[in-house]
Design an enzyme around this catalytic site. Sequence first.
Site, PDB file in Angstrom:
ATOM      1  N   PHE A  75       0.840  -1.203   0.000  1.00 34.12           N
ATOM      2  CA  PHE A  75       0.000   0.000   0.000  1.00 34.12           C
ATOM      3  C   PHE A  75       0.872   1.249   0.000  1.00 34.12           C
ATOM      4  CE2 PHE A  75       0.720  -0.858   4.495  1.00 34.12           C
ATOM      5  CZ  PHE A  75       0.896   0.401   5.060  1.00 34.12           C
ATOM      6  N   CYS A  76       0.272   2.343  -0.453  1.00 26.34           N
ATOM      7  CA  CYS A  76       0.934   3.638  -0.497  1.00 26.34           C
ATOM      8  C   CYS A  76      -0.147   4.704  -0.420  1.00 26.34           C
ATOM      9  CB  CYS A  76       1.781   3.774  -1.762  1.00 26.34           C
ATOM     10  SG  CYS A  76       0.821   3.637  -3.297  1.00 26.34           S
ATOM     11  N   THR A  77       0.163   5.928  -0.780  1.00 22.13           N
ATOM     12  CA  THR A  77      -0.802   7.018  -0.642  1.00 22.13           C
ATOM     13  C   THR A  77      -1.979   6.866  -1.595  1.00 22.13           C
ATOM     14  OG1 THR A  77       1.031   8.483  -0.055  1.00 22.13           O
ATOM     15  CG2 THR A  77      -1.074   9.518  -0.607  1.00 22.13           C
ATOM     16  N   CYS A 107       2.422   1.314  -4.736  1.00 24.52           N
ATOM     17  CA  CYS A 107       2.115  -0.066  -4.339  1.00 24.52           C
ATOM     18  C   CYS A 107       1.814  -0.938  -5.553  1.00 24.52           C
ATOM     19  CB  CYS A 107       0.992  -0.130  -3.311  1.00 24.52           C
ATOM     20  SG  CYS A 107      -0.479   0.837  -3.611  1.00 24.52           S
ATOM     21  N   ILE A 129      -4.114   4.342   0.263  1.00 27.20           N
ATOM     22  CA  ILE A 129      -4.679   4.734   1.553  1.00 27.20           C
ATOM     23  C   ILE A 129      -5.843   5.704   1.372  1.00 27.20           C
ATOM     24  CG2 ILE A 129      -4.190   5.915   3.744  1.00 27.20           C
ATOM     25  CD1 ILE A 129      -1.229   5.036   3.335  1.00 27.20           C
TER      26      ILE A 129
END
Length: 282
Positions: free
Chosen positions: A181-183, A188, A210
Amino acid sequence: MQIVNISAYKFVSLDDIETLRPAMRERCEAAGLKGTILLAPEGINMFLAGPRAAIDGFMDWLHADARFADIAPKESLSENQPFKRMLVRAKKEIITMKMPLIRPEEGRAPSVRPAELKRWLDQGHDDEGRPVVMLDTRNDFEVAVGTFEDAVEYDIAKFSEFPEAVAAHKAELEGKTVVSFCTGGIRCEKAAIHMQEVGVERVYQLEGGILKYFEEVGGSHYRGDCFVFDYRTALNPNLEPAGPKQCFACRAVVTPQEQQSPHYVVGKSCPHCIGSKDQAAA
């Protein structure tokens, strides 16, 4: 006037960047939009902000190109314009990993929707009973602002360090379902593709990152806020600007408590850099 902030990306083969770049810049400037669009042979990555009508008009224009017809941007609202100018840049990669380029025509990595991920985290395993590892692909200063409960993070300073970090910890991921996961999804997705290529057996990307998770299911299983790369610095699970700020001298994240320090001067210094070369250059 309320400002609409959008972010979107897509890995798709582009061979006409020299034509796309001026066309996109002209369209955005005519609409009064500000932000950044990155174009590379592997795809597009964009962050734009402006009035609702201008954003919708640009997206209608973009969707008319079949390559971008399925791009669905993530949105948030703000009272102020977060960007100072409009930039459209040609790059080697839309997110730098310094590895062989993603090949869009070979398909994207498997993904898990926010609601499905929440269900996995609620029950403590995926639908086949495997333990779920949440793998944070962001930089260390972003992770410090907030992340998923019990997430694995490799303390990297930049995304190009991710492949080496995975190689060092690959054995720890065996027999588990890994969710990167990432922003907003771009790191990701690229991380998930890389992990597949190096033999991590069961890996997913969090669809939309996210911010999409916040939008669809809130802050369940998440602790803290989400760092964003504009003047807002961080958003809470309600997608509202949160307390942390970024020092524009040294780029460190400054907590609400640190903002009370006499060393915190907006645009000049913070407790992390006071007296340093970064602070002196500000």
